[in-house]
Structures are given as C-alpha cells and as structure tokens.
Design a protein around this motif. Structure first.
Motif, PDB file in Angstrom:
ATOM      1  N   THR A   2       6.658  16.033   5.680  1.00  0.00           N
ATOM      2  CA  THR A   2       6.683  14.775   6.409  1.00  0.00           C
ATOM      3  C   THR A   2       5.337  14.071   6.282  1.00  0.00           C
ATOM      4  OG1 THR A   2       8.220  15.744   7.997  1.00  0.00           O
ATOM      5  CG2 THR A   2       7.085  13.742   8.663  1.00  0.00           C
ATOM      6  N   ALA A   3       5.372  12.785   5.980  1.00  0.00           N
ATOM      7  CA  ALA A   3       4.142  12.006   5.848  1.00  0.00           C
ATOM      8  C   ALA A   3       3.529  11.772   7.229  1.00  0.00           C
ATOM      9  CB  ALA A   3       4.435  10.677   5.170  1.00  0.00           C
ATOM     10  N   VAL A   4       2.205  11.772   7.259  1.00  0.00           N
ATOM     11  CA  VAL A   4       1.465  11.482   8.483  1.00  0.00           C
ATOM     12  C   VAL A   4       0.975  10.042   8.387  1.00  0.00           C
ATOM     13  CG1 VAL A   4      -0.562  12.081   9.856  1.00  0.00           C
ATOM     14  CG2 VAL A   4       0.772  13.884   8.747  1.00  0.00           C
ATOM     15  N   PHE A   5       1.201   9.263   9.428  1.00  0.00           N
ATOM     16  CA  PHE A   5       0.792   7.861   9.447  1.00  0.00           C
ATOM     17  C   PHE A   5      -0.269   7.624  10.517  1.00  0.00           C
ATOM     18  CE2 PHE A   5       4.956   7.767   7.508  1.00  0.00           C
ATOM     19  CZ  PHE A   5       4.804   6.839   6.483  1.00  0.00           C
ATOM     20  N   LEU A   6      -1.166   6.693  10.240  1.00  0.00           N
ATOM     21  CA  LEU A   6      -2.190   6.278  11.190  1.00  0.00           C
ATOM     22  C   LEU A   6      -2.012   4.797  11.497  1.00  0.00           C
ATOM     23  CD1 LEU A   6      -5.386   7.945   9.657  1.00  0.00           C
ATOM     24  CD2 LEU A   6      -3.870   8.866  11.402  1.00  0.00           C
ATOM     25  N   THR A   7      -2.339   4.418  12.699  1.00  0.00           N
ATOM     26  CA  THR A   7      -2.330   3.007  13.089  1.00  0.00           C
ATOM     27  C   THR A   7      -3.581   2.333  12.519  1.00  0.00           C
ATOM     28  OG1 THR A   7      -3.585   3.385  15.106  1.00  0.00           O
ATOM     29  CG2 THR A   7      -1.162   3.577  15.259  1.00  0.00           C
ATOM     30  N   PRO A   8      -3.635   1.007  12.526  1.00  0.00           N
ATOM     31  CA  PRO A   8      -4.865   0.334  12.105  1.00  0.00           C
ATOM     32  C   PRO A   8      -6.080   0.757  12.937  1.00  0.00           C
ATOM     33  CG  PRO A   8      -3.061  -1.210  12.047  1.00  0.00           C
ATOM     34  CD  PRO A   8      -2.533   0.052  12.689  1.00  0.00           C
ATOM     35  N   ASP A   9      -5.905   0.954  14.234  1.00  0.00           N
ATOM     36  CA  ASP A   9      -7.015   1.422  15.072  1.00  0.00           C
ATOM     37  C   ASP A   9      -7.522   2.782  14.599  1.00  0.00           C
ATOM     38  OD1 ASP A   9      -7.200  -0.751  16.870  1.00  0.00           O
ATOM     39  OD2 ASP A   9      -5.577   0.060  18.093  1.00  0.00           O
ATOM     40  N   GLU A  10      -6.612   3.704  14.364  1.00  0.00           N
ATOM     41  CA  GLU A  10      -6.981   5.048  13.922  1.00  0.00           C
ATOM     42  C   GLU A  10      -7.615   5.016  12.535  1.00  0.00           C
ATOM     43  OE1 GLU A  10      -3.523   7.641  16.194  1.00  0.00           O
ATOM     44  OE2 GLU A  10      -3.033   6.613  14.306  1.00  0.00           O
ATOM     45  N   THR A  11      -7.085   4.164  11.661  1.00  0.00           N
ATOM     46  CA  THR A  11      -7.617   4.050  10.306  1.00  0.00           C
ATOM     47  C   THR A  11      -9.028   3.474  10.321  1.00  0.00           C
ATOM     48  OG1 THR A  11      -5.382   3.783   9.434  1.00  0.00           O
ATOM     49  CG2 THR A  11      -7.195   3.080   8.010  1.00  0.00           C
ATOM     50  N   ALA A  12      -9.231   2.424  11.091  1.00  0.00           N
ATOM     51  CA  ALA A  12     -10.565   1.819  11.202  1.00  0.00           C
ATOM     52  C   ALA A  12     -11.567   2.830  11.745  1.00  0.00           C
ATOM     53  CB  ALA A  12     -10.510   0.584  12.088  1.00  0.00           C
ATOM     54  N   GLN A  13     -11.147   3.590  12.730  1.00  0.00           N
ATOM     55  CA  GLN A  13     -12.028   4.610  13.300  1.00  0.00           C
ATOM     56  C   GLN A  13     -12.369   5.669  12.249  1.00  0.00           C
ATOM     57  OE1 GLN A  13     -10.366   6.640  16.688  1.00  0.00           O
ATOM     58  NE2 GLN A  13     -12.356   7.411  17.343  1.00  0.00           N
ATOM     59  N   ARG A  14     -11.386   6.098  11.497  1.00  0.00           N
ATOM     60  CA  ARG A  14     -11.621   7.115  10.456  1.00  0.00           C
ATOM     61  C   ARG A  14     -12.597   6.609   9.394  1.00  0.00           C
ATOM     62  NH1 ARG A  14      -8.846  11.561   7.825  1.00  0.00           N
ATOM     63  NH2 ARG A  14      -9.508  11.606   5.647  1.00  0.00           N
ATOM     64  N   LEU A  15     -12.467   5.322   9.028  1.00  0.00           N
ATOM     65  CA  LEU A  15     -13.313   4.744   7.984  1.00  0.00           C
ATOM     66  C   LEU A  15     -14.639   4.215   8.526  1.00  0.00           C
ATOM     67  CD1 LEU A  15     -10.579   2.808   5.966  1.00  0.00           C
ATOM     68  CD2 LEU A  15     -11.568   5.060   5.456  1.00  0.00           C
ATOM     69  N   HIS A  16     -14.829   4.296   9.837  1.00  0.00           N
ATOM     70  CA  HIS A  16     -16.056   3.816  10.497  1.00  0.00           C
ATOM     71  C   HIS A  16     -16.288   2.327  10.243  1.00  0.00           C
ATOM     72  CE1 HIS A  16     -17.019   7.972  11.432  1.00  0.00           C
ATOM     73  NE2 HIS A  16     -16.759   8.264  10.170  1.00  0.00           N
ATOM     74  N   ILE A  17     -15.214   1.559  10.375  1.00  0.00           N
ATOM     75  CA  ILE A  17     -15.290   0.110  10.234  1.00  0.00           C
ATOM     76  C   ILE A  17     -14.557  -0.533  11.403  1.00  0.00           C
ATOM     77  CG2 ILE A  17     -15.487   0.136   7.707  1.00  0.00           C
ATOM     78  CD1 ILE A  17     -12.500  -0.540   7.560  1.00  0.00           C
ATOM     79  N   LYS A  18     -14.752  -1.824  11.586  1.00  0.00           N
ATOM     80  CA  LYS A  18     -14.040  -2.546  12.637  1.00  0.00           C
ATOM     81  C   LYS A  18     -12.597  -2.784  12.208  1.00  0.00           C
ATOM     82  CE  LYS A  18     -18.069  -5.029  14.284  1.00  0.00           C
ATOM     83  NZ  LYS A  18     -18.672  -6.357  14.510  1.00  0.00           N
ATOM     84  N   LYS A  19     -11.723  -2.893  13.188  1.00  0.00           N
ATOM     85  CA  LYS A  19     -10.316  -3.184  12.907  1.00  0.00           C
ATOM     86  C   LYS A  19     -10.179  -4.527  12.193  1.00  0.00           C
ATOM     87  CE  LYS A  19      -5.904  -3.626  15.306  1.00  0.00           C
ATOM     88  NZ  LYS A  19      -5.253  -3.661  16.620  1.00  0.00           N
ATOM     89  N   SER A  20     -11.020  -5.496  12.546  1.00  0.00           N
ATOM     90  CA  SER A  20     -10.970  -6.803  11.892  1.00  0.00           C
ATOM     91  C   SER A  20     -11.389  -6.708  10.417  1.00  0.00           C
ATOM     92  CB  SER A  20     -11.852  -7.816  12.628  1.00  0.00           C
ATOM     93  OG  SER A  20     -13.202  -7.394  12.637  1.00  0.00           O
ATOM     94  N   THR A  21     -12.316  -5.814  10.123  1.00  0.00           N
ATOM     95  CA  THR A  21     -12.721  -5.596   8.727  1.00  0.00           C
ATOM     96  C   THR A  21     -11.562  -5.013   7.939  1.00  0.00           C
ATOM     97  OG1 THR A  21     -15.018  -5.256   9.374  1.00  0.00           O
ATOM     98  CG2 THR A  21     -14.361  -4.399   7.218  1.00  0.00           C
ATOM     99  N   LEU A  22     -10.844  -4.087   8.541  1.00  0.00           N
ATOM    100  CA  LEU A  22      -9.673  -3.489   7.901  1.00  0.00           C
ATOM    101  C   LEU A  22      -8.619  -4.563   7.623  1.00  0.00           C
ATOM    102  CD1 LEU A  22      -8.378  -0.832   6.939  1.00  0.00           C
ATOM    103  CD2 LEU A  22      -7.478  -0.549   9.251  1.00  0.00           C
ATOM    104  N   ALA A  23      -8.420  -5.476   8.572  1.00  0.00           N
ATOM    105  CA  ALA A  23      -7.461  -6.573   8.386  1.00  0.00           C
ATOM    106  C   ALA A  23      -7.896  -7.480   7.238  1.00  0.00           C
ATOM    107  CB  ALA A  23      -7.319  -7.373   9.675  1.00  0.00           C
ATOM    108  N   THR A  24      -9.189  -7.753   7.144  1.00  0.00           N
ATOM    109  CA  THR A  24      -9.714  -8.575   6.049  1.00  0.00           C
ATOM    110  C   THR A  24      -9.506  -7.883   4.713  1.00  0.00           C
ATOM    111  OG1 THR A  24     -11.362  -9.581   7.499  1.00  0.00           O
ATOM    112  CG2 THR A  24     -11.787  -9.691   5.135  1.00  0.00           C
ATOM    113  N   MET A  25      -9.729  -6.577   4.684  1.00  0.00           N
ATOM    114  CA  MET A  25      -9.513  -5.808   3.453  1.00  0.00           C
ATOM    115  C   MET A  25      -8.047  -5.854   3.038  1.00  0.00           C
ATOM    116  SD  MET A  25     -11.967  -2.601   4.419  1.00  0.00           S
ATOM    117  CE  MET A  25     -11.942  -1.678   2.905  1.00  0.00           C
ATOM    118  N   ARG A  26      -7.143  -5.809   4.006  1.00  0.00           N
ATOM    119  CA  ARG A  26      -5.703  -5.930   3.707  1.00  0.00           C
ATOM    120  C   ARG A  26      -5.414  -7.276   3.075  1.00  0.00           C
ATOM    121  NH1 ARG A  26      -4.504  -3.848   8.706  1.00  0.00           N
ATOM    122  NH2 ARG A  26      -4.037  -5.883   9.576  1.00  0.00           N
ATOM    123  N   GLN A  27      -6.003  -8.309   3.638  1.00  0.00           N
ATOM    124  CA  GLN A  27      -5.771  -9.670   3.153  1.00  0.00           C
ATOM    125  C   GLN A  27      -6.302  -9.844   1.734  1.00  0.00           C
ATOM    126  OE1 GLN A  27      -7.765 -12.707   5.473  1.00  0.00           O
ATOM    127  NE2 GLN A  27      -6.052 -14.096   5.207  1.00  0.00           N
TER     128      GLN A  27
END
Length: 67
Positions: A2-27
C-alpha cells in the motif's frame, strides 16, 4: 504494498520548506510529483518524495552544477 501518502503540510515539513513554497513548486513543475484527488485535494506519495530527494542529492557543488 500500500502506498503511503503525505499531505502538503506534512510534505513541506519533511522538506523543511513553507507550504506556500511547495505550492509554488507545484505551479512551476519543479517540485516532487503529486496526486490530485478531487477538485482541491493534493497528496504526495512518499515514494515519489524520496525519489525526488535522491535525485537532488549531491557530493559537491561541482556535481550540483552538472545536474
């Protein structure tokens, strides 16, 4: 398996970046791959995040410039 999924909050925390930075990277398309479920729900597969991190692992600044 089974695949493990992370939310944007959890992903940003793991990568040590802001959630808004993660959103910009997605864009821009230069962040880790993501899964869109529904209209607004974004999830990140842990295996994709780990592969994205591995692809950005360097031993020297010279090696980084070659990538």
């Amino acid at each position: 398996m089974t695949a493990v999924f992370l939310t944007p909050d959890e992903t940003a925390q793991r990568l040590h970046i802001k959630k808004s930075t993660l959103a910009t990277m997605r864009q821009r398309g230069d962040g880790p791959p993501y899964v869109k479920t529904g209209y607004r729900n974004i999830l990140y597969r842990l295996a994709d995040i780990e592969a994205w991190e591995t692809a950005r692992t360097f031993c020297s600044t010279t090696q980084e410039k070659e990538a």
